[in-house]
Design an enzyme around this catalytic site. Sequence first.
Site, PDB file in Angstrom:
ATOM      1  N   LYS A 156       0.846  -1.207   0.000  1.00  0.00           N
ATOM      2  CA  LYS A 156       0.000   0.000   0.000  1.00  0.00           C
ATOM      3  C   LYS A 156       0.873   1.245   0.000  1.00  0.00           C
ATOM      4  O   LYS A 156       0.592   2.229  -0.689  1.00  0.00           O
ATOM      5  CB  LYS A 156      -0.932  -0.024   1.213  1.00  0.00           C
TER       6      LYS A 156
ATOM      7  N   GLN B 286      -5.420  -2.267   9.240  1.00  0.00           N
ATOM      8  CA  GLN B 286      -5.168  -3.586   8.656  1.00  0.00           C
ATOM      9  C   GLN B 286      -5.773  -4.677   9.537  1.00  0.00           C
ATOM     10  O   GLN B 286      -5.576  -4.695  10.750  1.00  0.00           O
ATOM     11  CB  GLN B 286      -3.645  -3.785   8.501  1.00  0.00           C
TER      12      GLN B 286
ATOM     13  N   ASP C 123     -11.748   1.460   3.095  1.00  0.00           N
ATOM     14  CA  ASP C 123     -11.926   0.013   2.975  1.00  0.00           C
ATOM     15  C   ASP C 123     -13.367  -0.326   2.598  1.00  0.00           C
ATOM     16  O   ASP C 123     -13.655  -1.461   2.207  1.00  0.00           O
ATOM     17  CB  ASP C 123     -11.632  -0.645   4.336  1.00  0.00           C
TER      18      ASP C 123
HETATM   19  N1  GUN Z   1      -6.752  -7.774   5.577  1.00  0.00           N
HETATM   20  C1  GUN Z   1      -6.920  -8.551   4.468  1.00  0.00           C
HETATM   21  N2  GUN Z   1      -7.596  -7.883   3.522  1.00  0.00           N
HETATM   22  C2  GUN Z   1      -7.842  -6.635   4.024  1.00  0.00           C
HETATM   23  C3  GUN Z   1      -8.486  -5.496   3.494  1.00  0.00           C
HETATM   24  O1  GUN Z   1      -8.996  -5.457   2.368  1.00  0.00           O
HETATM   25  N3  GUN Z   1      -8.529  -4.411   4.323  1.00  0.00           N
HETATM   26  C4  GUN Z   1      -8.018  -4.442   5.573  1.00  0.00           C
HETATM   27  N4  GUN Z   1      -8.137  -3.338   6.315  1.00  0.00           N
HETATM   28  N5  GUN Z   1      -7.406  -5.479   6.093  1.00  0.00           N
HETATM   29  C5  GUN Z   1      -7.333  -6.593   5.309  1.00  0.00           C
END
Ligand code: GUN
Length: 286
Positions: free
Chosen positions: A53, A97, A120
Amino acid sequence: MAAKIISGKEIANDLREKMKEEVNNLKKQGLTPGLAVILVGDDPASHSYVKGKKKACEEIGIYNKAIEHPASLTEEQLLSEIDQLNEDDSIHGILVQLPLPSHIDEKKVIERILPEKDVDGFHPINVGRMMTGQKALISCTPYGVLKMVQLQNIEIEGKHVVVIGRSNIVGKPVGQLFLNENATVTYCHSKTKNLKEITKQADILIVAVGRANFIGKEYIKEGAVVIDVGVNRLPTGKLCGDVIFDEAKDVASFITPVPGGVGPLTITMLMHNTIEAAKQSQGVCS
Ligand code: GUN
């Protein structure tokens, strides 16, 4: 028939190039989109996602605030950090996350993020808006799947889309997005009977189960579009999807590989959501 392999990597690169230009223009108008990513604990997969990211933000020109905490962080501390980021005008998107350590309530955390900063698309307000066809921040993996299919000029309206998996993050919202595009949608899951008979009817089969090589050619109709959302690590260390690629590619008309399929689109749609959130904060329409 050999399927066309949909390269998520190429699609993501094209989209990111366009985003780079858009961010440049926004910066000239005094707006730098900003994303805060919070990581709690030391899960190696989460670390690797967060790194991806950060790299994407740097590439596109989005301000990235990466915040790392030990697993001992309390729920109260995390909620108070979210409150501060909610107030911070340089931050337009907040991503925590997942998964979080078990002493922290994920639902509480997600609901603490302002819906307009919830890049998200996990906040119930955004989920509800998406379900009712209103403007919303849409969760990144489902959004990436839809984008991929649309960019191949595959018709969706009236098509039978079968989704295997019903998670809140992928299965449920991806089906809803295709329903919004006038597909006929069927959800299958671990309690579904006669799975093969149902998946064999799919014009577009979306697999989000999380089980390596679960779907072989006997589950797929000749000429179907197969989207593999699974990311599984084999004991050898190799990544593979939920679909047996080498079998499916001889039956399908389009197929996504793992890695290099849906994955690169997920981060790309996060960048898109951050740019959208930044524009919305200034009342700029897209
Ligand atoms: N962990 C695995 N996939 C995701 C996601 O799309 N967003 C977040 N915040 N955590 C994750």
